[in-house]
Design an enzyme around this catalytic site. Structure first.
Site, PDB file in Angstrom:
ATOM      1  N   ASN A   1       2.294  40.844 -19.155  1.00  0.00           N
ATOM      2  CA  ASN A   1       1.978  40.545 -20.689  1.00  0.00           C
ATOM      3  C   ASN A   1       3.000  40.993 -21.440  1.00  0.00           C
ATOM      4  O   ASN A   1       3.444  40.476 -22.426  1.00  0.00           O
ATOM      5  CB  ASN A   1       0.638  41.064 -21.013  1.00  0.00           C
ATOM      6  CG  ASN A   1       0.516  40.887 -22.529  1.00  0.00           C
ATOM      7  OD1 ASN A   1       0.310  39.792 -22.700  1.00  0.00           O
ATOM      8  ND2 ASN A   1       0.192  41.927 -23.215  1.00  0.00           N
ATOM      9  N   HIS A   2       3.525  42.390 -21.353  1.00  0.00           N
ATOM     10  CA  HIS A   2       4.247  42.949 -22.391  1.00  0.00           C
ATOM     11  C   HIS A   2       5.347  43.938 -21.788  1.00  0.00           C
ATOM     12  O   HIS A   2       5.332  44.427 -20.663  1.00  0.00           O
ATOM     13  CB  HIS A   2       3.481  43.632 -23.455  1.00  0.00           C
ATOM     14  CG  HIS A   2       2.476  44.826 -22.516  1.00  0.00           C
ATOM     15  ND1 HIS A   2       1.251  44.491 -21.897  1.00  0.00           N
ATOM     16  CD2 HIS A   2       2.784  46.032 -22.346  1.00  0.00           C
ATOM     17  CE1 HIS A   2       0.673  45.464 -21.576  1.00  0.00           C
ATOM     18  NE2 HIS A   2       1.513  46.497 -21.607  1.00  0.00           N
TER      19      HIS A   2
ATOM     20  N   GLU B   1      -3.986  36.128 -26.948  1.00  0.00           N
ATOM     21  CA  GLU B   1      -2.727  35.748 -26.048  1.00  0.00           C
ATOM     22  C   GLU B   1      -1.395  36.037 -26.790  1.00  0.00           C
ATOM     23  O   GLU B   1      -0.363  36.192 -26.116  1.00  0.00           O
ATOM     24  CB  GLU B   1      -2.768  34.466 -25.479  1.00  0.00           C
ATOM     25  CG  GLU B   1      -4.211  34.230 -24.775  1.00  0.00           C
ATOM     26  CD  GLU B   1      -4.513  32.956 -24.186  1.00  0.00           C
ATOM     27  OE1 GLU B   1      -3.709  31.911 -24.454  1.00  0.00           O
ATOM     28  OE2 GLU B   1      -5.501  32.475 -23.662  1.00  0.00           O
TER      29      GLU B   1
ATOM     30  N   ASP C   1       5.156  41.366 -26.925  1.00  0.00           N
ATOM     31  CA  ASP C   1       4.464  40.549 -26.060  1.00  0.00           C
ATOM     32  C   ASP C   1       5.283  39.196 -25.636  1.00  0.00           C
ATOM     33  O   ASP C   1       5.731  38.368 -26.337  1.00  0.00           O
ATOM     34  CB  ASP C   1       3.000  39.733 -26.834  1.00  0.00           C
ATOM     35  CG  ASP C   1       2.374  39.221 -25.888  1.00  0.00           C
ATOM     36  OD1 ASP C   1       1.467  40.107 -25.638  1.00  0.00           O
ATOM     37  OD2 ASP C   1       2.253  37.975 -25.882  1.00  0.00           O
TER      38      ASP C   1
ATOM     39  N   ARG D   1      -2.798  44.420  -8.257  1.00  0.00           N
ATOM     40  CA  ARG D   1      -3.610  44.487  -9.609  1.00  0.00           C
ATOM     41  C   ARG D   1      -2.764  44.409 -10.754  1.00  0.00           C
ATOM     42  O   ARG D   1      -1.805  44.680 -10.924  1.00  0.00           O
ATOM     43  CB  ARG D   1      -4.242  45.871  -9.488  1.00  0.00           C
ATOM     44  CG  ARG D   1      -5.348  46.216 -10.784  1.00  0.00           C
ATOM     45  CD  ARG D   1      -4.612  46.500 -12.014  1.00  0.00           C
ATOM     46  NE  ARG D   1      -5.494  46.944 -13.123  1.00  0.00           N
ATOM     47  CZ  ARG D   1      -5.113  47.216 -14.504  1.00  0.00           C
ATOM     48  NH1 ARG D   1      -3.982  47.343 -14.552  1.00  0.00           N
ATOM     49  NH2 ARG D   1      -6.159  47.742 -15.190  1.00  0.00           N
TER      50      ARG D   1
ATOM     51  N   ASP E   1      -2.537  43.970 -14.816  1.00  0.00           N
ATOM     52  CA  ASP E   1      -2.926  44.501 -16.280  1.00  0.00           C
ATOM     53  C   ASP E   1      -3.003  43.351 -17.304  1.00  0.00           C
ATOM     54  O   ASP E   1      -2.175  42.401 -16.973  1.00  0.00           O
ATOM     55  CB  ASP E   1      -1.760  45.363 -16.497  1.00  0.00           C
ATOM     56  CG  ASP E   1      -2.383  46.168 -17.849  1.00  0.00           C
ATOM     57  OD1 ASP E   1      -3.350  46.907 -17.546  1.00  0.00           O
ATOM     58  OD2 ASP E   1      -1.481  46.089 -18.687  1.00  0.00           O
TER      59      ASP E   1
ATOM     60  N   HIS F   1      -4.740  38.676 -21.931  1.00  0.00           N
ATOM     61  CA  HIS F   1      -3.630  38.204 -22.900  1.00  0.00           C
ATOM     62  C   HIS F   1      -2.294  37.542 -22.687  1.00  0.00           C
ATOM     63  O   HIS F   1      -1.502  37.296 -23.455  1.00  0.00           O
ATOM     64  CB  HIS F   1      -3.027  39.800 -23.136  1.00  0.00           C
ATOM     65  CG  HIS F   1      -4.334  40.734 -23.788  1.00  0.00           C
ATOM     66  ND1 HIS F   1      -4.521  40.784 -25.164  1.00  0.00           N
ATOM     67  CD2 HIS F   1      -4.746  41.793 -23.095  1.00  0.00           C
ATOM     68  CE1 HIS F   1      -5.432  41.637 -25.219  1.00  0.00           C
ATOM     69  NE2 HIS F   1      -5.749  42.432 -24.164  1.00  0.00           N
TER      70      HIS F   1
ATOM     71  N   GLU G   1      -7.094  42.216 -14.424  1.00  0.00           N
ATOM     72  CA  GLU G   1      -7.890  43.083 -15.417  1.00  0.00           C
ATOM     73  C   GLU G   1      -8.293  41.990 -16.534  1.00  0.00           C
ATOM     74  O   GLU G   1      -7.411  41.815 -17.224  1.00  0.00           O
ATOM     75  CB  GLU G   1      -7.355  44.430 -15.933  1.00  0.00           C
ATOM     76  CG  GLU G   1      -7.993  45.176 -16.855  1.00  0.00           C
ATOM     77  CD  GLU G   1      -7.089  45.828 -18.086  1.00  0.00           C
ATOM     78  OE1 GLU G   1      -7.566  46.890 -18.491  1.00  0.00           O
ATOM     79  OE2 GLU G   1      -6.105  45.336 -18.297  1.00  0.00           O
TER      80      GLU G   1
ATOM     81  N   GLY H   1     -17.116  42.436 -20.722  1.00  0.00           N
ATOM     82  CA  GLY H   1     -18.384  42.407 -20.142  1.00  0.00           C
ATOM     83  C   GLY H   1     -19.152  41.156 -19.942  1.00  0.00           C
ATOM     84  O   GLY H   1     -20.096  41.175 -19.220  1.00  0.00           O
TER      85      GLY H   1
END
Length: 499
Positions: A142-143, A183, A196, A225, A227, A231, A251, A255
């Site tokens: 993402n970044h 996003e 980003d 995994r 991250d 986004h 990730e 919830g």
């Protein structure tokens, strides 16, 4: 020296070398120990080296340090480790400290030299594979990370994304209910900005797809995994997952299963945040709601594409540790037992086994070495016992990992659930009464055992006999979890010293 039964069992079981390009089906059977590379173990083996979490500085953990402590990890029955990102980070000490955690990358084609060399990372992968264990590596698509305001980023420091053209225009996320902002705008702030990447652009997309395949290949990585998945637009992820060629778990920090579960349509699995919140709330006090946990187990089972590929946890580096809410060891044992015996892939965060109690970041990023790595602590032993019966059940029941956890009982303080094929099922009974809980016998129906059958409670190594009505008389005391398995099935396992 006396050796615990679960130690003998676990070392006997983990002998098969992992297959290349571990699949989602392969990962269902794993149990993950998550660690921050900088905070788990040092090359010099020190158990006294200072690590003040409030300083947010590098503390000296390395890949070689992990290699040297694999006995400690495997002794709890874990079959995989997840390590934090390996890429080269921003080099400055910022107002928020160092990039010791690995989420402020600047050069994706170089490694973080604070952790070691390329040979060290390859050696870690080899050491795990020699033990029949898997390596999962954290990645960020993402970044990038920059020491300074988003409006004044020097894009030339990023490799290979060395111009502003690769990035979304600067804007900080203001409204997390607006998916476009989530996003397209930036995480971070104007002290440490997180530029980003515009993953809708083919040049960015293709660079990431090429990179992730090379990373997995170069270091013989078994899983990823990922991250900050929410986004990045969803249509980026199927190609990324395919290019990786291994199991990917994302990730999605939300919830709501209606928001989180659909991400499983674009990658193999996600962290089970829908379960995290009711699980935490059920056990962080003696007045938690079992209803909410019971209901969410069923919701996730029905609404997620495949609950057996989710990652179950109650601690990580982003959320306060369980023991920051309560120091009751019985409650901690129950929540750990749930993690390991629920659907999906268990994830225990380094230090959880030593009842670490750090709150929000950075307090929850303690150095594991300061515990001295004791293997006789209450939670270390509980986790080892729970992993042992799970690993054994998997070895004896081909349907165990795909059988979806079935809650069979609840009351104000108790939840019981069964998992596994008829005749080989594990039944887990959990209580939030805490260490001062009273002694009583729970008459449990719906466990699926037969009248007169003998069961072993594998945490305390006691036995019970199923009643003539099929109900199981489960002795409860001190708020401790109970985990039942057919005694006859344990023959030859060394579990509870079965011969």
């Amino acid at each position: 020296m006396m050796v615990a039964w679960w130690s003998l069992f676990l070392y006997g079981l983990q002998v098969a070398a992992p297959a290349l390009a571990a699949t989602p089906a392969d990962w269902r059977s794993q149990s993950i120990y998550f660690l921050l590379t900088d905070r788990f173990a040092r090359t010099d083996g020190s158990t006294t080296a200072t690590c003040n979490t409030a300083d947010r500085k590098y503390c000296g953990g390395t890949w070689q340090g992990i290699i040297d402590k694999l006995d400690y990890i495997q002794g709890m029955g874990f079959t995989a480790i997840w390590i934090t990102p390996v890429t080269a980070q921003l080099p400055q000490t910022t107002a928020y400290g160092d990039a010791y955690h690995g989420y402020w990358q600047q050069d994706i084609y170089s490694l973080n030299e604070n952790y070691g060399t390329a040979d060290d990372l390859k050696a870690l992968s080899s050491a795990l594979h020699e033990r029949g264990m898997y390596l999962m590596v954290d990645v960020v698509a993402n970044h990038m990370g920059y020491d300074g305001a988003g409006s004044s980023v020097d894009y030339s420091v990023f490799k290979p994304f060395s111009s502003q053209d690769y990035f979304h225009p600067f804007c900080l996320i203001q409204n997390y209910e607006d998916q476009t902002q989530v996003e397209d705008c930036w995480l971070g702030d104007n002290t440490v900005s997180l530029p980003d990447l515009d993953t809708t652009k083919d040049v960015v997309k293709n660079e990431w797809y090429d990179w992730v395949g090379s990373l997995v290949s170069n270091y013989s990585i078994d899983g990823l995994r990922i991250d900050t998945v929410k986004h990045v637009q969803k249509d980026f992820w199927p190609g990324y997952n395919k290019a990786a060629g291994v199991y990917c778990i994302g990730e999605v920090l939300d919830g709501d299963p209606a928001y989180t579960c659909p991400y499983q349509n674009v990658m193999d699995g996600v962290l089970n945040y829908p379960i995290y919140y009711p699980l935490l709330n059920a056990f962080k006090s003696t007045s938690g709601s079992m209803d909410d946990l019971y209901n969410m187990i069923n919701t996730v089972k029905s609404d997620c594409p495949d609950s057996t590929l989710l990652g179950t946890f109650v601690e990580n580096h982003d959320n306060p540790r369980f023991a920051s809410y309560t120091n009751d060891i019985a409650l901690a044992k129950n929540v750990a037992a749930f993690i390991i015996l629920n659907d999906g892939i268990p994830i225990i965060y380094a230090g959880q086994e030593q009842h670490y109690a750090g709150g929000n970041d950075p307090a929850n990023r303690e150095a594991t070495w300061l515990s001295g790595y004791p293997t006789d602590s209450e939670l270390y032993k509980l986790i080892a016992s729970a992993n042992a019966i799970r690993n054994y059940a998997i070895s004896k029941d081909t349907g165990f990992v795909t059988y979806k956890n079935w809650p069979i009982y609840k009351d104000d303080t108790t939840i019981a659930m069964r998992k596994g094929t008829d005749g080989s099922q594990i039944v887990t009974i959990l209580s939030n009464k805490g260490a001062s809980g009273d002694s009583y016998t729970l008459s449990l129906s719906g466990a699926g055992y037969t009248a007169g059958q003998q069961l072993t409670e594998v945490i305390g190594c006691t036995t019970v006999t199923v009643g003539s009505d099929g109900n199981v008389p489960v002795p409860m005391a001190g708020g401790l979890p109970r985990v039942l398995y057919p005694t006859e099935k344990l023959a030859g396992s060394k579990i509870c010293s079965s011969s």
